[in-house]
Design a protein around this motif. Structure first.
Motif, short mmCIF file in Angstrom:
data_model
loop_
_atom_site.label_atom_id
_atom_site.label_comp_id
_atom_site.label_asym_id
_atom_site.label_seq_id
_atom_site.Cartn_x
_atom_site.Cartn_y
_atom_site.Cartn_z
N LEU A 6 0.85 -1.19 0.00
CA LEU A 6 0.00 0.00 0.00
C LEU A 6 0.89 1.24 0.00
O LEU A 6 1.81 1.34 0.81
N VAL A 7 0.62 2.18 -0.90
CA VAL A 7 1.37 3.43 -0.92
C VAL A 7 0.91 4.27 0.27
O VAL A 7 -0.27 4.65 0.35
N ILE A 8 1.83 4.56 1.20
CA ILE A 8 1.46 5.31 2.39
C ILE A 8 2.02 6.72 2.40
O ILE A 8 1.64 7.53 3.25
N LYS A 9 2.92 7.04 1.46
CA LYS A 9 3.45 8.40 1.38
C LYS A 9 3.93 8.66 -0.03
O LYS A 9 4.50 7.78 -0.68
N ALA A 10 3.69 9.86 -0.52
CA ALA A 10 4.15 10.27 -1.85
C ALA A 10 4.86 11.60 -1.73
O ALA A 10 4.29 12.57 -1.21
N GLY A 13 8.19 12.37 -6.32
CA GLY A 13 8.40 11.26 -7.23
C GLY A 13 8.80 9.96 -6.57
O GLY A 13 9.06 8.97 -7.27
N PHE A 14 8.88 9.94 -5.25
CA PHE A 14 9.19 8.71 -4.52
C PHE A 14 7.99 8.32 -3.66
O PHE A 14 7.27 9.18 -3.15
N PHE A 15 7.82 7.00 -3.49
CA PHE A 15 6.63 6.49 -2.81
C PHE A 15 7.04 5.48 -1.75
O PHE A 15 7.77 4.54 -2.04
N THR A 16 6.57 5.71 -0.52
CA THR A 16 6.81 4.75 0.55
C THR A 16 5.70 3.72 0.51
O THR A 16 4.51 4.08 0.55
N VAL A 17 6.08 2.46 0.42
CA VAL A 17 5.11 1.37 0.29
C VAL A 17 5.19 0.47 1.52
O VAL A 17 6.29 0.02 1.91
N TYR A 18 4.05 0.24 2.13
CA TYR A 18 3.93 -0.66 3.28
C TYR A 18 3.45 -2.01 2.74
O TYR A 18 2.36 -2.10 2.17
N CYS A 19 4.27 -3.03 2.91
CA CYS A 19 3.95 -4.34 2.34
C CYS A 19 3.21 -5.22 3.34
O CYS A 19 3.19 -4.96 4.54
N GLU A 20 2.61 -6.25 2.81
CA GLU A 20 1.75 -7.11 3.61
C GLU A 20 2.51 -7.79 4.75
O GLU A 20 1.92 -8.15 5.78
N ASP A 21 3.82 -7.99 4.58
CA ASP A 21 4.61 -8.63 5.64
C ASP A 21 5.15 -7.64 6.66
O ASP A 21 5.93 -7.99 7.54
N GLY A 22 4.74 -6.36 6.55
CA GLY A 22 5.17 -5.34 7.49
C GLY A 22 6.41 -4.58 7.07
O GLY A 22 6.78 -3.60 7.73
N SER A 23 7.06 -4.98 6.00
CA SER A 23 8.24 -4.27 5.52
C SER A 23 7.84 -3.01 4.78
O SER A 23 6.70 -2.88 4.30
N GLU A 39 -4.36 11.65 -17.69
CA GLU A 39 -5.45 12.53 -17.29
C GLU A 39 -5.66 12.51 -15.79
O GLU A 39 -6.54 13.19 -15.28
N GLU A 40 -4.86 11.72 -15.08
CA GLU A 40 -4.90 11.70 -13.63
C GLU A 40 -3.54 11.26 -13.11
O GLU A 40 -2.72 10.73 -13.86
N ASP A 41 -3.30 11.48 -11.83
CA ASP A 41 -2.05 11.04 -11.23
C ASP A 41 -1.90 9.54 -11.39
O ASP A 41 -2.81 8.76 -11.09
N ALA A 42 -0.72 9.12 -11.88
CA ALA A 42 -0.48 7.70 -12.10
C ALA A 42 -0.39 6.94 -10.79
O ALA A 42 -0.77 5.77 -10.71
N LEU A 43 0.13 7.59 -9.75
CA LEU A 43 0.28 6.97 -8.44
C LEU A 43 -0.12 7.96 -7.36
O LEU A 43 0.14 9.16 -7.49
N ALA A 44 -0.73 7.45 -6.31
CA ALA A 44 -1.17 8.31 -5.22
C ALA A 44 -1.20 7.51 -3.93
O ALA A 44 -1.22 6.26 -3.94
N VAL A 45 -1.20 8.21 -2.83
CA VAL A 45 -1.39 7.57 -1.54
C VAL A 45 -2.70 6.78 -1.57
O VAL A 45 -3.72 7.26 -2.05
N GLY A 46 -2.64 5.55 -1.07
CA GLY A 46 -3.83 4.69 -1.06
C GLY A 46 -3.84 3.69 -2.19
O GLY A 46 -4.66 2.76 -2.17
N ASP A 47 -2.97 3.83 -3.17
CA ASP A 47 -2.91 2.86 -4.27
C ASP A 47 -2.37 1.52 -3.76
O ASP A 47 -1.45 1.47 -2.94
N ARG A 48 -2.94 0.44 -4.26
CA ARG A 48 -2.45 -0.90 -4.02
C ARG A 48 -1.48 -1.22 -5.16
O ARG A 48 -1.85 -1.14 -6.33
N VAL A 49 -0.26 -1.61 -4.80
CA VAL A 49 0.78 -1.75 -5.81
C VAL A 49 1.55 -3.05 -5.62
O VAL A 49 1.48 -3.70 -4.57
N THR A 50 2.30 -3.41 -6.67
CA THR A 50 3.25 -4.52 -6.61
C THR A 50 4.65 -3.93 -6.68
O THR A 50 4.94 -3.11 -7.54
#
Length: 319
Positions: A6-10, A13-23, A39-50
């Motif tokens: 889960l993207v928790i900070k943007a 151009g850098f994104f902090t991602v909180y992973c399912e294992d807590g890392s 036409e919209e932000d490609a990435l944002a806080v709250g996005d589910r990512v790999t």
């Protein structure tokens, strides 16, 4: 090994991602996700990512290689692009992706309550089918009775309003506990103008968070920004709160003038009763909305809010 998160900070151009294992990983996005015209932000806080972990010089970072489809967003017209772009070109600024609940925080005083801005937020939430909750903060500055009078029309329309104070000995401090209960198990977005007390509420919701609390400028009575980048704060194991920078303007995204009446709860049921199917509810004979206004069944302030916003939307040229 790829990980979902889960993207928790943007920020920049850098994104902090909180992973399912807590890392957690500070990530850049793969070029194919951000390059080209959007036409919209490609990435944002709250996005589910790999995320694909990347090790360089003994430091493990990450690269976002995929973004899951968004279920909903809290968005507005990007004010920077709108000001600098070509006439009619608009880009969606995604404040938060995939929220379960939008919490609109409005102070009872300091700064002054502006219901028309709240109406804009509610239109945006209605248009995006996003559940909304109104928080009346700083209730202690005006008293509980006066605060309820300010927000009475919204409660009459069926919106939930929670009255809060961060003073532990004030009756409205119970609203903080009620708000905590409403946030549990959800990804919520806390938004509103600068200075309305979002950071103070977060401190009360999660003691020890120690968010910086801004002071109100005595010169202009406008709040100073204490949150400068969107960020998700973990309330508990199943709950996240998106703290957003204070917003002084909210331009509704992707709402056409002719559909605006559907997003005002008191106007929508009357539309089918109007004499003309394309009624704007501003001047036409046989308009059920104007009749309801004259009969006192619609708030004049809310009607004026509708008329002004419809006029603004009519003047926006889209590509």
């Amino acid at each position: 090994m790829e990980r979902n998160g889960l993207v928790i900070k943007a920020q920049s151009g850098f994104f902090t991602v909180y992973c399912e294992d807590g890392s957690r990983f500070v990530c850049a996005a793969a070029g194919r996700l951000t390059k080209g015209k959007h036409e919209e932000d490609a990435l944002a806080v709250g996005d589910r990512v790999t995320v694909e972990p990347v090790q360089s010089g003994g430091v493990v970072t990450g690269r976002i290689i995929a973004v899951a489809p968004r279920q909903r967003t809290l968005s507005r017209i990007d004010p920077v692009y709108h000001a600098r772009g070509k006439p009619g070109q608009m880009v969606r600024q995604v404040l938060v992706a995939n929220p379960d609940l939008a919490v609109f925080v409005f102070a009872c005083a300091e700064p002054e309550f502006h219901p028309r801005m709240l109406d804009r937020y509610l239109v945006g939430a209605e248009a995006q089918k996003l559940p909304a909750l109104i928080v009346a903060s700083k209730t202690d500055l005006v008293g509980c009775e006066a605060a309820r009078q300010m927000f009475a029309i919204y409660e009459q329309l069926g919106y939930e309003v929670i009255y809060t104070s961060v003073l532990p000995d004030h009756p409205a401090f119970a609203g903080v506990r009620a708000l905590y209960d409403r946030l549990r198990g959800k990804l919520s977005v806390l938004t509103g103008k600068s200075g309305v007390g979002k950071s103070s509420l977060l401190n009360a919701l999660k003691p020890g968070l120690d968010k910086e609390v801004g002071r109100i400028s005595e010169a202009c009575k406008k709040g100073k920004h204490t949150t400068v980048v969107p960020e998700l704060i973990q309330l508990d194991a199943q709950s996240w709160i998106a703290d957003t920078p204070g917003i002084r303007g909210y331009a509704v995204w992707d709402v056409q003038p002719e559909e605006l009446d559907a997003y005002y709860r008191e106007i929508a049921p009357l539309v089918s009763q109007c004499e003309f199917s394309d009624c704007t509810h501003t001047h036409e004979p046989g308009c059920a909305v104007i009749r309801a206004l004259h009969e006192g069944r619609i708030s004049p302030a809310r009607y004026e809010s509708y008329v002004r916003l419809r006029e603004e939307l009519s003047q926006q040229r889209r590509w």
